[in-house]
Every structure is written in C-alpha cells, then in structure tokens.
Design a protein around this motif. Structure first.
Motif, short mmCIF file in Angstrom:
data_model
loop_
_atom_site.label_atom_id
_atom_site.label_comp_id
_atom_site.label_asym_id
_atom_site.label_seq_id
_atom_site.Cartn_x
_atom_site.Cartn_y
_atom_site.Cartn_z
N PRO A 49 0.84 -1.19 0.00
CA PRO A 49 0.00 0.00 0.00
C PRO A 49 0.88 1.25 0.00
O PRO A 49 1.98 1.23 0.53
CB PRO A 49 -0.79 -0.11 1.29
N ASN A 50 0.40 2.27 -0.61
CA ASN A 50 1.15 3.52 -0.63
C ASN A 50 0.27 4.62 -0.06
O ASN A 50 -0.54 5.21 -0.75
CB ASN A 50 1.58 3.86 -2.05
N VAL A 51 0.43 4.86 1.22
CA VAL A 51 -0.31 5.90 1.92
C VAL A 51 0.63 7.10 2.03
O VAL A 51 1.75 6.95 2.49
CB VAL A 51 -0.74 5.40 3.33
N PRO A 52 0.20 8.27 1.61
CA PRO A 52 1.08 9.44 1.71
C PRO A 52 1.48 9.71 3.16
O PRO A 52 0.74 9.39 4.10
CB PRO A 52 0.22 10.59 1.18
N ASP A 53 2.66 10.29 3.34
CA ASP A 53 3.11 10.68 4.68
C ASP A 53 2.05 11.56 5.33
O ASP A 53 1.45 12.40 4.66
CB ASP A 53 4.42 11.48 4.60
N GLY A 54 1.84 11.37 6.62
CA GLY A 54 0.88 12.22 7.31
C GLY A 54 0.27 11.56 8.52
O GLY A 54 0.66 10.47 8.94
N VAL A 55 -0.73 12.23 9.07
CA VAL A 55 -1.45 11.77 10.27
C VAL A 55 -2.85 11.37 9.83
O VAL A 55 -3.53 12.13 9.13
CB VAL A 55 -1.51 12.89 11.33
N LYS A 115 -10.26 3.01 18.38
CA LYS A 115 -10.01 4.11 17.45
C LYS A 115 -8.63 4.68 17.75
O LYS A 115 -8.32 4.96 18.90
CB LYS A 115 -11.08 5.18 17.58
N VAL A 116 -7.82 4.82 16.70
CA VAL A 116 -6.44 5.27 16.88
C VAL A 116 -6.12 6.40 15.91
O VAL A 116 -6.83 6.63 14.94
CB VAL A 116 -5.44 4.10 16.66
N THR A 117 -5.03 7.09 16.21
CA THR A 117 -4.45 8.07 15.31
C THR A 117 -3.06 7.56 14.97
O THR A 117 -2.31 7.17 15.87
CB THR A 117 -4.36 9.45 15.98
N VAL A 118 -2.72 7.52 13.67
CA VAL A 118 -1.43 6.99 13.26
C VAL A 118 -0.65 8.05 12.48
O VAL A 118 -1.23 8.89 11.80
CB VAL A 118 -1.57 5.71 12.40
N VAL A 119 0.67 7.98 12.64
CA VAL A 119 1.58 8.81 11.85
C VAL A 119 2.25 7.87 10.86
O VAL A 119 2.87 6.88 11.26
CB VAL A 119 2.62 9.51 12.74
N VAL A 120 2.12 8.17 9.57
CA VAL A 120 2.66 7.32 8.52
C VAL A 120 3.83 8.03 7.85
O VAL A 120 3.74 9.21 7.52
CB VAL A 120 1.57 6.99 7.47
N GLU A 121 4.91 7.28 7.69
CA GLU A 121 6.08 7.77 6.93
C GLU A 121 6.45 6.69 5.92
O GLU A 121 6.47 5.51 6.24
CB GLU A 121 7.27 8.04 7.85
N ASN A 122 6.75 7.13 4.71
CA ASN A 122 7.15 6.20 3.66
C ASN A 122 8.66 6.09 3.61
O ASN A 122 9.38 7.08 3.77
CB ASN A 122 6.62 6.67 2.30
N THR A 123 9.13 4.86 3.40
CA THR A 123 10.56 4.60 3.23
C THR A 123 10.74 3.75 1.99
O THR A 123 9.84 3.00 1.59
CB THR A 123 11.16 3.88 4.45
N GLU A 124 11.92 3.84 1.41
CA GLU A 124 12.21 3.04 0.23
C GLU A 124 13.30 2.04 0.57
O GLU A 124 14.29 2.36 1.22
CB GLU A 124 12.67 3.93 -0.93
N LYS A 125 13.07 0.80 0.16
CA LYS A 125 14.02 -0.27 0.40
C LYS A 125 13.99 -1.21 -0.80
O LYS A 125 12.91 -1.69 -1.19
CB LYS A 125 13.65 -1.03 1.70
N GLY A 179 14.19 -0.67 -3.89
CA GLY A 179 13.37 -0.19 -5.00
C GLY A 179 11.87 -0.19 -4.72
O GLY A 179 11.08 0.17 -5.58
N GLN A 180 11.46 -0.59 -3.53
CA GLN A 180 10.05 -0.59 -3.15
C GLN A 180 9.79 0.51 -2.13
O GLN A 180 10.63 0.77 -1.28
CB GLN A 180 9.65 -1.93 -2.50
N THR A 181 8.64 1.13 -2.20
CA THR A 181 8.24 2.14 -1.21
C THR A 181 7.27 1.47 -0.24
O THR A 181 6.31 0.82 -0.66
CB THR A 181 7.57 3.35 -1.88
N TYR A 182 7.56 1.64 1.04
CA TYR A 182 6.73 1.05 2.10
C TYR A 182 6.15 2.16 2.95
O TYR A 182 6.84 3.09 3.35
CB TYR A 182 7.57 0.12 2.98
#
Length: 176
Positions: free
Chosen positions: A18-24, A106-116, A118-121
């Motif tokens: 999945p590719n979720v943009p960085d954010g809250v 119910k939760v609040t999450v902080v998402v950050e994308n990293t590349e490893k 050649g894949q973005t996680y």
C-alpha cells in the motif's frame, strides 16, 4: 488484491505494498495477534511479534490496511511497551493484557514512507489512542457588580435645568 480476468491470465499489480502518503490519519485496530516472523537478528531465525492490523482512513474516504509489529517483549526498552503505553493499555506489573480488548479501538497513526530495494513502504511510526472530540462550551457571561452611583446634586443640574425645574414647580402650584 487478486483480480483475475480469467483463470489463465493474471495481472501483476504495479505495487504490492500500500502507498499511503506521509501524514497523520485516523484509524481503527482491526485485529491484534501474536505471530512468528522471520528475523536475521535472532539465533533461531524467528521472533515473536504482536501484529497490530490497522485500517487507515484516507482523505478520499477510502481505507487502506497497514501493520505495525513490535517484537513481543516485556522489556522496558522494547517498542511493545511503548506501543501499549501510547494506546493507554499498558497493564500494571502482574496484571493481564487481553489483546481482544484492543480490537476496535479508534487510533491516530503517523505514517512515513521509506524506500528499500526499490520498493516504497508505508510505515506506521507512531500510533496513539484517539481522543474523543472536545466540543468547547460557550463562555459563561460574567455578572457585573452593581455599584451605587454617587450624584453630586448641587452640580448635577446646570442653571438652565434649575430654571426649568422652578417653572415646572410653578405650573404644578397653579402659578403662571
């Protein structure tokens, strides 16, 4: 997601992750379970994790499923203890933790994308229990203290007012 056009032709998706943009984001804990995962850092090649499955609500009202899996350890330095504390679910020493009670939280999450490789996680870097919305109360009007007004009667009326006052008294007595 597996969507075959027919049983002999399979389409490989552009990205399996999945590719979720960085954010809250707001999320919901769908499940929490203990799993065994591969690990190159453990002597037997395996580690036990507590796998949090989180449905994240995106801006366009779609949902995406992300996972966070800290190693299962009661060590105070471990991420599992920190995660339970952030979810306000850390039991006292000697108490039990029922993983099923976390499901549906119910939760609040902080998402950050990293590349490893050649894949973005999309990674959950922080997850906290969502606080209930606080609706502010309207301000309460303050009562003002009523202070008596002091009037200097001698200087309250000017000369014209005193003449008018005398004329009114004359009229009341029948004098013209």
């Amino acid at each position: 997601m597996f969507k075959p056009t027919n049983k002999r032709i399979l389409e490989r998706p552009v990205s399996a992750q999945p590719n979720v943009p960085d954010g809250v984001y707001d999320g919901l804990l769908e499940s929490v379970e203990i799993k065994e995962m591969e690990s190159r850092f453990h002597p037997d090649g395996k580690r036990e994790v507590v796998n949090f499955k989180v449905n994240v609500k995106l801006l366009d009202d779609e949902t995406e499923t992300l996972y966070v899996s800290p190693t299962f350890t009661w060590s105070l330095k471990g991420k599992f203890i920190k995660q339970l504390d952030d979810l306000e679910s850390l039991p006292e020493p000697g108490d039990e933790l029922d993983l099923d009670r976390l499901t549906g939280m119910k939760v609040t999450v902080v998402v950050e994308n990293t590349e490893k490789d050649g894949q973005t996680y999309s990674n959950i870097v922080k997850m906290t229990k969502r606080k209930a919305a606080v609706i502010p109360k309207p301000p309460v009007p303050t009562k003002r203290a009523i202070k008596p007004v002091e009037v200097d009667e001698d200087n309250f009326f000017d000369d014209d007012d005193q003449n008018l006052n005398l004329e009114l008294e004359d009229l009341a007595e029948g004098k013209e």
